[in-house]
Design an enzyme around this catalytic site. Structure first.
Site, mmCIF file in Angstrom:
data_model
loop_
_atom_site.group_PDB
_atom_site.id
_atom_site.type_symbol
_atom_site.label_atom_id
_atom_site.label_comp_id
_atom_site.label_asym_id
_atom_site.label_seq_id
_atom_site.Cartn_x
_atom_site.Cartn_y
_atom_site.Cartn_z
ATOM 1 N N HIS A 96 0.940 -1.359 0.051
ATOM 2 C CA HIS A 96 0.127 -0.003 -0.092
ATOM 3 C C HIS A 96 0.999 1.285 -0.048
ATOM 4 C CE1 HIS A 96 -3.530 2.591 1.165
ATOM 5 N NE2 HIS A 96 -2.593 3.438 1.893
ATOM 6 N N GLU A 97 2.039 1.251 0.817
ATOM 7 C CA GLU A 97 2.836 2.461 0.858
ATOM 8 C C GLU A 97 3.585 2.586 -0.332
ATOM 9 O OE1 GLU A 97 2.129 4.453 3.078
ATOM 10 O OE2 GLU A 97 0.994 3.114 4.354
ATOM 11 N N HIS A 100 1.542 4.300 -2.726
ATOM 12 C CA HIS A 100 1.717 5.992 -2.957
ATOM 13 C C HIS A 100 3.008 6.380 -3.574
ATOM 14 C CE1 HIS A 100 -1.519 6.584 -0.059
ATOM 15 N NE2 HIS A 100 -1.053 5.921 0.806
#
Length: 225
Positions: A96-97, A100
């Site tokens: 998920h990071e 980004h």
């Protein structure tokens, strides 16, 4: 905020936030017990390298679920547990990071807007409510509405943040399967963790909206007296 009316206004958001935290706790604990072929840090590195983002660093930071991507330093900062663990929970959060970082590299529109809105949201969060309250105490309608407008920046930030977070999770789930880090069964558990985390952002957005409505309801009428 000691006004009971305020707590009545934001009660739905508080309840949703509590439910989201419960969902995160349950689903994270389950996914932490299921093995993955890579650690969170290794999964993130694989994702970044596959996207040509070898320049993005990965660092370990203290704290529980303190994971985040820093667009200024181009660094993924992963909590110790996520960094080292070879579990579905760890690779899901790390991915998920990394999502980004992919958004940042591809100049994903909502992320660009969100990053630009950070100073506005920071000011509105710290000053907006107090400006409205002191405007009411001092009978200064202009100050009341200045506070309400300032806090609107927080609502704007939260609304823009929602697609950023949902898109990062969608990228994470897709790339984890595409790179063979998890299979379809693993995707089910990763999705449970990331979907629960997404609820916290929905709750934060709802709280910001309800707080803005409270300010308008509580002080907006007074500003017209």
């Amino acid at each position: 905020m000691f006004d009971p009316m305020y707590w009545l206004f934001i009660l739905p958001a508080l309840l949703l936030g509590l439910w989201a935290q419960f969902r995160i706790k349950v689903n994270y604990a389950k996914a932490q017990q299921l093995a993955a072929p890579l650690s969170g840090a290794a999964a993130a590195r694989h994702i970044l390298n596959s996207a040509g983002l070898g320049n993005v660093g990965i660092e370990m930071v203290p704290g529980h679920l303190s994971d985040h991507y820093d667009p200024r330093d181009k660094v993924l900062r992963l909590s110790e547990e996520v960094y080292h663990s070879r579990t579905l929970a760890a690779v899901g959060i790390a991915a998920h990071e990394a999502g980004h970082a992919l958004q940042d590299a591809y100049a994903y529109g909502p992320l660009v807007i969100r990053n630009a809105a950070v100073p506005i949201a920071g000011f509105g969060s710290n000053a907006g409510i107090f400006m409205a309250i002191f405007g009411a105490i001092l009978n200064m309608p202009g100050l009341i509405w200045a506070g309400i407008i300032a806090f609107s920046g927080v609502v704007f930030f939260q609304l823009v943040n929602l697609p950023v977070e949902f898109n990062a999770s969608a990228r994470a789930k897709a790339v984890l399967v595409e790179l063979g880090i998890i299979d379809r069964e693993g995707l089910y558990y990763v999705s449970k963790v990331l979907n629960a985390a997404a609820l916290t952002y929905v709750a934060a957005t709802l709280q910001a909206i309800l707080t803005l409505l409270y300010l308008i309801f509580r002080f907006g009428g007074q500003s017209r007296d």
